[in-house]
Structures are given as C-alpha cells and as structure tokens.
Scaffold this active site. Structure first.
Site, PDB file in Angstrom:
ATOM      1  N   HIS A 291       1.842   4.507  -2.844  1.00 38.03           N
ATOM      2  CA  HIS A 291       1.923   5.957  -2.640  1.00 38.03           C
ATOM      3  C   HIS A 291       3.298   6.483  -3.056  1.00 38.03           C
ATOM      4  O   HIS A 291       3.414   7.496  -3.755  1.00 38.03           O
ATOM      5  CB  HIS A 291       1.691   6.308  -1.169  1.00 38.03           C
ATOM      6  CG  HIS A 291       0.289   6.127  -0.698  1.00 38.03           C
ATOM      7  ND1 HIS A 291      -0.805   6.580  -1.403  1.00 38.03           N
ATOM      8  CD2 HIS A 291      -0.211   5.556   0.446  1.00 38.03           C
ATOM      9  CE1 HIS A 291      -1.912   6.312  -0.726  1.00 38.03           C
ATOM     10  NE2 HIS A 291      -1.578   5.670   0.391  1.00 38.03           N
TER      11      HIS A 291
ATOM     12  N   HIS B 213       0.832  -1.210   0.000  1.00 35.48           N
ATOM     13  CA  HIS B 213       0.000   0.000   0.000  1.00 35.48           C
ATOM     14  C   HIS B 213       0.869   1.263   0.000  1.00 35.48           C
ATOM     15  O   HIS B 213       0.676   2.165  -0.838  1.00 35.48           O
ATOM     16  CB  HIS B 213      -0.904  -0.005   1.232  1.00 35.48           C
ATOM     17  CG  HIS B 213      -1.792   1.184   1.343  1.00 35.48           C
ATOM     18  ND1 HIS B 213      -3.088   1.186   0.885  1.00 35.48           N
ATOM     19  CD2 HIS B 213      -1.581   2.434   1.869  1.00 35.48           C
ATOM     20  CE1 HIS B 213      -3.638   2.369   1.101  1.00 35.48           C
ATOM     21  NE2 HIS B 213      -2.732   3.144   1.707  1.00 35.48           N
ATOM     22  N   GLU B 214       1.814   1.319   0.917  1.00 28.00           N
ATOM     23  CA  GLU B 214       2.652   2.511   1.027  1.00 28.00           C
ATOM     24  C   GLU B 214       3.602   2.640  -0.161  1.00 28.00           C
ATOM     25  O   GLU B 214       3.913   3.754  -0.590  1.00 28.00           O
ATOM     26  CB  GLU B 214       3.438   2.484   2.344  1.00 28.00           C
ATOM     27  CG  GLU B 214       2.578   2.500   3.593  1.00 28.00           C
ATOM     28  CD  GLU B 214       1.647   3.704   3.654  1.00 28.00           C
ATOM     29  OE1 GLU B 214       1.977   4.757   3.067  1.00 28.00           O
ATOM     30  OE2 GLU B 214       0.578   3.584   4.291  1.00 28.00           O
TER      31      GLU B 214
END
Length: 444
Positions: A35, A31-32
């Site tokens: 980003h 997820h990170e």
C-alpha cells in the site's frame, strides 16, 4: 474447552506465540508496504506506517514526513494516508476541506481514481508476490526429481537398506522393468505389500540383484499441523512398523487400517533411530480436496513417499518462479473451493481457522524446521492476500468495489452511505472472526 489444553507446556506455548507473531508480522509488513510504496509512487502521502496496534514502542519520521512506528500489539498493521480519519482509510472530511487543491491530490480521497485503486490493490498483490517468490526460491534451491529411477539418498529404515547406494539405478522390481521414474511409481503402487521385494540395480555399469524394503514404506516425510500425528510427537523420519500389533510394510496398509477403524483409537509402534516407541492416537476426520470437490476421511496426519530420495536436478530461475506462480494459484483456488463448499454445507465449517488455529499451525510448522515454516508463511500470505480481496467494506476488496462504483457512476458513494457500509462491513468481519475463534475452541 480448556484453552490451556491446546498448549501443553509453557515452552510449546511460547514457541507457538513467537512463530505466529513472526509469520504474521512478515505478512502484514509486506501487505502494508505494498500500500505504502505504490501510494508513494502515485503521489499519495503516507502519514503513518504502523506495524502493530496500540501504544507505540518505537517510531521515527523519515525525510518524506512519514512516521514509521512499531506498536505493542503485533497482530496487524496499517498505513494511514493523508486525509484518512483512521487506520481503515475512513475519510476525514473536515481535514480535507482545509487542504489546498494541490495537497488534496496527495490524499487517498482526492487523488485520481486509478491512483487510489492502484494503492489499494497493491497490498494483496504484494502478498501474492511474496508467496510466488518464496515458493520459487524453495523450488530453485531444492530442485526437482529427475525422470530417472536413480537413488540420490536412502532413508533410514528398520529393514536393512545398506545394499542400496546413492547413484544406483533401479532397473526392475520383482522382475518388472522400471525404465523411468514414472514407471517405477506405477509398478511399485501395483505391488502387494511385503516386508521385502526383489530389486535389480545398475551400479558403475554392473547389474546387481538383492532383496530390499518395500518401495513405499510407512515412513513419515511430512507431519501435518494440528493433527493427531504431531500432537502425539511423531517426527519426520519415523517408520510405522505395526498398528495394534499388526505388522505394516506399506503406506497403503496404514491408510486401509485407519479407514476401516473409522476414528477408533489405535496404538502405533514406531521405529526411530534404531529404537521402538509406542504411540497411542485417535485419527481425526478431515475434508480432503478432490477433483472438483471434497471427501471426508479419517487421518493420522502424515504423508510419506519412497524409501529413497530420487536424484534431483536444478531448476532455472524462470522455471522455479513459474512453479511459484502455479503453487500460489493452486492454493488460492483450493481456498475458494473450500470456502464455497463450507457455504453450501458440503464440508464442515470447522475447516475455517481463527487466530488460535493459525497460531497452532505456525508453531507446528516451525517445530519441523525453517523450510516448513517459510513454506507456511508463503501459504498464509496467499490466504491473507485472497481474504483482503473479498468485497467486504473495510477490506481492500470493499474499497475496490467503491472505486468501481465511482468509475461507473462518475462519483463516489456518499459519505453517509460509506459510513453505513463500513459499519456493516466491520460488523460482518468481527462476526466471522468470532465464528472462526469458536471453531478454534470447539472443533477438533
């Protein structure tokens, strides 16, 4: 409720914690990274990429000036971009004012709107991509059952199954022809349960007839996490031979007895590797999805299938990947449906799990093997991606709502409004976490 009762042994507790941390770390890292990498592609500089919170255990700074760190508390992570005041991408107005125009465009608050939106949306999207790739890989390597009623592998059973051999094509059951696997299923499900039935098979071009086990015996193919079955020690491959002394030959008999018992404690006699074990358990009431809704049923917590594994054929990479897309979409839609039914009161709010429930599920799935655990990671990744798209300030979905407001009004919300909204969003999120944790402790 004694929390230690949830973890009966230290080994079980340790395994549960490890499985939970591994699953969560994989999902958070993906997820990170979504980003981070999309932000980098869009020219937004990441100052810190952290896996975990709290004291830093290990860190290094790469050639782009990003600090990669591993923190002590492995229950999340974050990317802190240039100009952020905190891990939730709050705006550090004072620091941004000191930057040059060129440097300001490298912040999450000074970059073009589409670049900021892309970096924010990338986290949930990468979670969905992870799910699709994992499901697709499982479908690719496991293949799919052919449409022919041909035996690939016979499952062990207390009734002698040695007459069956891999490669046998089942021509009929009790005299009813089964030209394909779909017809085989239909014929088998319409039969009255019996200890044995008559089969006619074709083997090496020769027809043979003999008696064999009921097509859908009460054999355990999958044990559900956080269920009476897994808590009682049931395993994949177990065969239920009787319930409260009543012999059972078919999965439908087990379902009928459990339904009629309405949650009453029952004793199961289980055949495992030639031995008989007695297990006492109490079925639990669960909300099961149906077409357009849910129904409440008492369940032991396992599912089964045929007495054999049908032959399988390999899926092409694109077909397997499409299967991953369909599976991910189905999980997301079922999750949204379940949430809506909880909000409207159609089903129990106990269906919402908190960290203890997710940790238990992680441990239960890991105890059943690598494939089941990897499948669970993909399911959880879909759930995390979906949750982060909810329009709650502090979540990615909340930031996307702010970006949509800016696109329509031509300016972002004021810093004061953002602070109020972020505080309200954090309070709401913490309230939901406490509510889910309460469910973990007091819902069965």
């Amino acid at each position: 409720m004694d929390i230690l009762a949830l973890m009966p042994t230290f080994g079980g507790f340790l395994g549960t914690v490890v499985a939970f941390v591994v699953a969560l770390s994989i999902i958070v890292a993906i997820h990170e990274y979504g980003h981070y990498i999309v932000g980098r592609w869009c020219g937004i500089h990441a100052e810190v990429f952290s896996l975990g919170f709290g004291p830093v255990i290990y860190s290094r700074v790469d050639t782009r000036g990003t600090k990669w760190q591993l923190a002590l508390l492995p229950f999340g992570g974050y990317v802190k971009f240039l100009g952020d005041s905190d891990a939730a991408s709050g705006k550090d107005g004072e620091a941004i004012r000191e930057l040059s125009d060129a440097e300001r465009k490298r912040t999450m608050h000074g970059a073009d709107l589409w670049r900021r939106a892309a970096a924010v949306a990338a986290g949930p999207i990468f979670n969905f991509i992870l799910s699709i790739l994992v499901f697709g890989a499982i479908f690719f390597f496991s293949g799919t059952a052919t449409e022919e009623p041909v035996i690939g592998e016979v499952k062990p059973h207390p009734v002698d199954v040695s007459a069956f051999q891999p490669g046998d094509r089942i021509l009929s059951i009790n005299g009813v022809e089964t030209p394909d696997l779909t017809t085989f299923y239909q014929v088998a499900r319409a039969m009255t349960p019996a200890e044995t039935v008559d089969y006619t098979v074709e083997r090496d071009g020769v027809r043979e007839s003999f008696e064999g086990v009921y097509p859908f015996p009460p054999i355990v193919d999958v044990v559900q996490p956080r269920s009476a079955a897994i808590d009682s020690g049931m395993r994949v491959g177990d065969v239920i031979v009787s319930i409260d002394g009543q012999p059972v030959y078919a999965m439908t008999q087990v379902q009928d007895i459990v339904r009629e018992g309405a949650g009453a404690t029952m004793q199961l006699s289980i055949w495992r590797d030639g031995d008989i074990y007695d297990v006492t358990l109490t079925p639990r009431q669960r909300d099961l999805p149906t077409d357009g809704g849910f129904e409440q049923r008492y369940l032991i917590g396992f599912s089964g299938g045929l007495f054999f594994e049908p032959t399988r054929e390999t899926l092409g990479p694109f077909s397997a990947l499409w299967g991953g897309v369909v599976q991910t979409w189905a999980i997301a839609m079922n999750s949204l449906s379940g949430l809506w039914h909880m909000i409207t009161g159609a089903i129990s709010s106990c269906n919402m799990q908190g960290p203890i429930g997710i940790a238990q599920t992680s441990g239960d799935m890991a105890s059943q093997g690598a494939r089941e655990f990897v499948w669970f990671v993909a399911v959880l990744s879909t759930a995390v991606g979906l949750l982060n798209l909810f329009p709650i300030p502090v979540l990615d979905g909340g930031h996307l709502v702010f970006h949509a407001y800016e696109a329509v009004r031509g300016r972002p919300p004021s810093d004061r409004a953002l602070n109020y909204l972020m505080t309200a969003g954090l309070a709401l999120l913490l309230s939901l976490m406490v509510f889910a944790l309460t469910n973990d402790l007091f819902c069965t």
